[in-house]
Design an enzyme around this catalytic site. Structure first.
Site, PDB file in Angstrom:
ATOM      1  N   HIS A  14      -2.727   7.252  -2.071  1.00 40.94           N
ATOM      2  CA  HIS A  14      -2.283   6.495  -0.902  1.00 40.94           C
ATOM      3  C   HIS A  14      -3.501   5.887  -0.203  1.00 40.94           C
ATOM      4  O   HIS A  14      -4.553   6.524  -0.122  1.00 40.94           O
ATOM      5  CB  HIS A  14      -1.509   7.403   0.055  1.00 40.94           C
ATOM      6  N   GLU A  84       1.220  -0.936  -2.965  1.00 41.97           N
ATOM      7  CA  GLU A  84       1.288  -0.909  -1.495  1.00 41.97           C
ATOM      8  C   GLU A  84       0.105  -1.689  -0.936  1.00 41.97           C
ATOM      9  O   GLU A  84      -0.996  -1.123  -0.786  1.00 41.97           O
ATOM     10  CB  GLU A  84       1.213   0.535  -0.982  1.00 41.97           C
TER      11      GLU A  84
HETATM   12  O1  LIG Z   1       2.886   3.826   2.638  1.00 43.31           O
HETATM   13  C1  LIG Z   1       3.897   3.967   3.240  1.00 43.31           C
HETATM   14  C2  LIG Z   1       4.384   5.305   3.488  1.00 43.31           C
HETATM   15  O2  LIG Z   1       3.410   6.219   3.102  1.00 43.31           O
HETATM   16  C3  LIG Z   1       4.688   2.835   3.750  1.00 43.31           C
HETATM   17  O3  LIG Z   1       4.923   3.003   5.103  1.00 43.31           O
HETATM   18  P1  LIG Z   1       5.807   1.927   5.916  1.00 43.31           P
HETATM   19  O4  LIG Z   1       7.096   1.750   5.123  1.00 43.31           O
HETATM   20  O5  LIG Z   1       6.032   2.556   7.243  1.00 43.31           O
HETATM   21  O6  LIG Z   1       5.005   0.660   5.968  1.00 43.31           O
END
Ligand SMILES: O=C(CO)COP(=O)(O)O
Length: 171
Positions: A14, A84
């Site tokens: 992450h 992400e």
């Molecule tokens: O990386 C995320 C959760 O760990 C994404 O978060 P959000 O959906 O709040 O942007």
């Protein structure tokens, strides 16, 4: 600990851990290897910062992150890739469906060229970063978006709509 608690999945790589705890691509790869060796399934996160996107290095960054992970994967059945973009996490600034599709498509191409066609076709590539009830349908409709990693909206009733949107391709 997760194994002892019979928790089957772990999120690794992450952006918050990469940024705050200085977890390098190599270290993330080692964690993936260890988790898989313990029988856990892994959601492996990759994604570029705003500076990296603006300087045009998005694909180079996510390819390097993916390479470090892919080098350690023994069984792709137990791995999901989560794209992400760092600038979209918890910011309310979601990637456009076209931006998400572009990166997911390139990631699948990367898997095809570097791991294999079957793996590229079967590996789920999910999107995370400000997904909500209003934007989930259009994102889910992108051909290479296979689901979502949801933060904030998972605590709200709209999470049901996100789950439904992500299930459409499965049904
Ligand atoms: O990386 C995320 C959760 O760990 C994404 O978060 P959000 O959906 O709040 O942007």
């Amino acid at each position: 600990m997760l194994v002892n608690l019979s928790i089957p999945w772990v999120i690794i790589g992450h952006s918050e851990r990469r940024a705050l705890l200085n977890e390098s691509n190599e270290f993330v790869g080692d964690k993936v290897a260890y988790a898989l060796s313990q029988g856990l399934k892994v959601i492996a996160c990759i994604g570029e910062t705003l500076e990296e996107r603006e300087s045009g290095s998005t694909m180079a960054v996510v390819a390097a992150q993916t390479k470090a992970i892919a080098g350690k994967v023994t069984n792709w059945d137990n791995v999901v890739l989560a794209y992400e973009p760092v600038w979209a996490i918890g910011t309310g600034k979601v990637a456009t469906p076209a931006q998400a599709q572009e990166v997911h498509c390139e990631l699948r191409k990367w898997l095809h060229e570097n791991v294999g066609g079957d793996i590229a076709a079967s590996t789920r590539i999910i999107y995370g970063g400000s997904v909500n009830g209003a934007n989930c349908k259009e994102l889910a409709a992108q051909p290479d978006v296979d689901g979502f990693l949801v933060g904030g909206a998972s605590l709200k009733p709209e999470f049901v709509d996100i789950i439904k949107a992500a299930m459409v391709k499965k049904n």
